[in-house]
Enzyme design. Structure first.
Site: not given
Ligand code: NDP
Ligand code: HSE
Length: 442
Positions: A106, A203, A207
């Site tokens: 990602k 993170d 996404k």
């Protein structure tokens, strides 16, 4: 046993996910071949250290440190090394040699996605990335294919298991953020050396960029995603939220918005928000992930499951492998990413949502009226208000009494809300603005 034409599969990385992919591919090779209509021959596995102990048995002769040579001649390359480099260069090399590529990376997609998709399109190859968002949960293919005929209005996602675990412990076990983080680290959810990718929301932001790009057919760069992590969330906020019928969740929000100037655009943002306890996302506990989609025709949809874990994520990778193999069997170019809508990306100041603000005010005549004037003066409409007065141990109000006001607003813009909060902070009747949280999902 049916004999198929063999496709050569190169695996880059044999860590948590890669080792499981290798084991499942070896164990279920024939069944996967039957589904794909092609044999899937694992021709090698690139790692940093061929002598390292691995979580599954990978035949020693398959291991190599020479990733570049491995991808030469491969039909399908699976990148599970992580990080930006050498993953980016190796994927470009693989695509340029005509291989389809599967990745769960990602960070790489959120940073260099357009370059990689462009390279795939140039040579008619395809880049698959189901594992990059929410691990085992099928979400990329539903957005890319199943919902390609619909108009997505909004996505609310719990896409980071570590932070969901921490907030859930604060809510259900009354643990402080520090204690819950220590437990998350002990259980291997959060990185020991640096949990900031999770708790600071990096993170989740990666996404979010991937989901928003897909949902709105618009390239949403990582630096256009507004991000707040959970480090400022207190147990007092979580307790107050519970009493008011909410739960605090770190949300990835992708939204089609028409702002106050009438401009249609896309908002992509990550922050801790209050979610009503009867919303389906409130029931997502522990380290689980879920993605809630509001689409014009389909209505509300929710995708739920394991957002991480070696074998769980390997399921998504192998799904991509079967798809890639089927494509090879049929032939023809890959399907390019759709970015035709090219909607403007709206800054956080243009976002419109609801808020809950908690204030300590001096409990004297006119205090409430003064606070109300500050809200109305900035165009922010109050929807709910609760007041509680601090009492002494004997049950009577203290000599210089303060009251706690919890104010819920109607929809307002971030810019108006920020100006209201600034005015509250400098007001004589307000001793402290103790909490400002957005309300989502109602
Ligand atoms: P790991 O760190 O566990 O494994 C990385 C693997 O890549 C290791 O086998 C390592 O080799 C190898 N590697 C790293 N750098 C190089 C290099 N320069 N040359 C050759 N080999 C290299 O990662 P994960 O399996 O956890 O994650 C892989 C990808 O999947 C990441 O992009 C991650 O974001 C994504 N992902 C992971 C999930 C999870 O639950 N873990 C969930 C969803 C996505 P060696 O073993 O010798 O050190
Ligand atoms: N660190 C991530 C999480 C897992 O806690 O959800 C991989 O995306």
């Amino acid at each position: 046993m049916i004999e198929y034409r063999n496709l050569r599969v190169a695996l880059l990385g044999a860590g948590s996910v890669g080792a499981q992919v290798a084991a499942l591919l070896i164990e279920h090779g024939q069944e996967l071949a039957n589904r794909a209509g092609a044999g899937l021959e694992l021709v090698g596995v690139a790692v940093r250290d061929v002598n390292a102990t691995r979580s599954t048995d990978i035949p020693r002769e398959l291991l190599t440190t020479d990733a570049e040579s491995l991808i030469l001649g491969a039909d399908i390359v699976i990148e599970l090394m992580g990080g930006l480099e050498p993953a980016r260069t190796l994927i470009l090399q693989a695509l340029n040699s005509g291989a389809d590529v599967i990745t769960g990376n990602k960070a790489l997609l959120a940073t260099h996605g357009p370059e990689l998709f462009e390279a795939a399109e140039q040579v008619g190859a395809q880049l698959y990335y189901e594992a990059a968002v929410a691990g085992a949960i099928p979400i990329i293919r539903p957005l890319r294919d199943s919902l390609a005929g619909d108009r997505i209005q909004r996505i609310l996602g719990i896409v980071n298991g570590t932070t969901n675990f921490i907030l859930d412990r604060m809510d259900r076990a009354g643990e402080s953020l520090e204690t819950a983080l220590a437990t998350a680290t002990e259980l291997g959810y959060a990185e020991k050396s640096d949990p900031s990718a999770d708790i600071e929301g990096f993170d989740a932001a990666q996404k979010t960029a991937i989901l928003a790009s897909l949902a709105f057919h618009t390239t949403v760069p990582l630096d256009a995603v507004y991000r707040e992590g959970i480090t400022g969330v207190t147990l007092a906020q979580v307790d107050a939220a519970r009493k008011a019928g909410y739960v605090v969740k770190l949300l990835a929000i992708c939204e089609r918005l028409t702002d106050e100037q009438g401009v249609e655009g896309v908002s992509a943002r990550v922050y801790p928000a209050l979610v009503p306890r009867d919303h389906p996302l409130a029931a997502v506990h522990g380290a689980k992930n879920a993605v809630f989609i509001e689409a014009e025709a389909a209505g509300d949809l929710m995708f739920y499951g394991a957002g991480a874990g070696g074998i769980e994520t390997a399921s998504a990778v192998l799904g991509d492998l079967v798809s890639a193999a089927r494509r090879h069997v049929i032939g023809g170019p890959g399907v390019a990413e759709s970015t035709h809508a090219n909607l403007p990306i709206l800054p956080i100041s243009r976002v419109i949502t609801r808020y809950q603000i908690t204030l300590s005010v001096v409990d004297q005549p006119g205090a409430l009226a003064a606070v109300a004037v500050l809200f109305s003066g900035h165009g922010v409409s109050v929807e709910t208000l609760t007041q509680s007065v601090q009492l002494s141990d004997s049950g009577v109000s203290t000599p210089s009494p303060t009251a706690t006001l919890v104010i819920g607003t109607h929809e307002a813009s971030e810019a108006d809300l920020a100006a209201t909060v600034l005015a509250l902070e400098s007001s004589d009747v307000v001793s402290q603005v103790t909490s400002v949280l957005r309300v989502e999902g109602s």
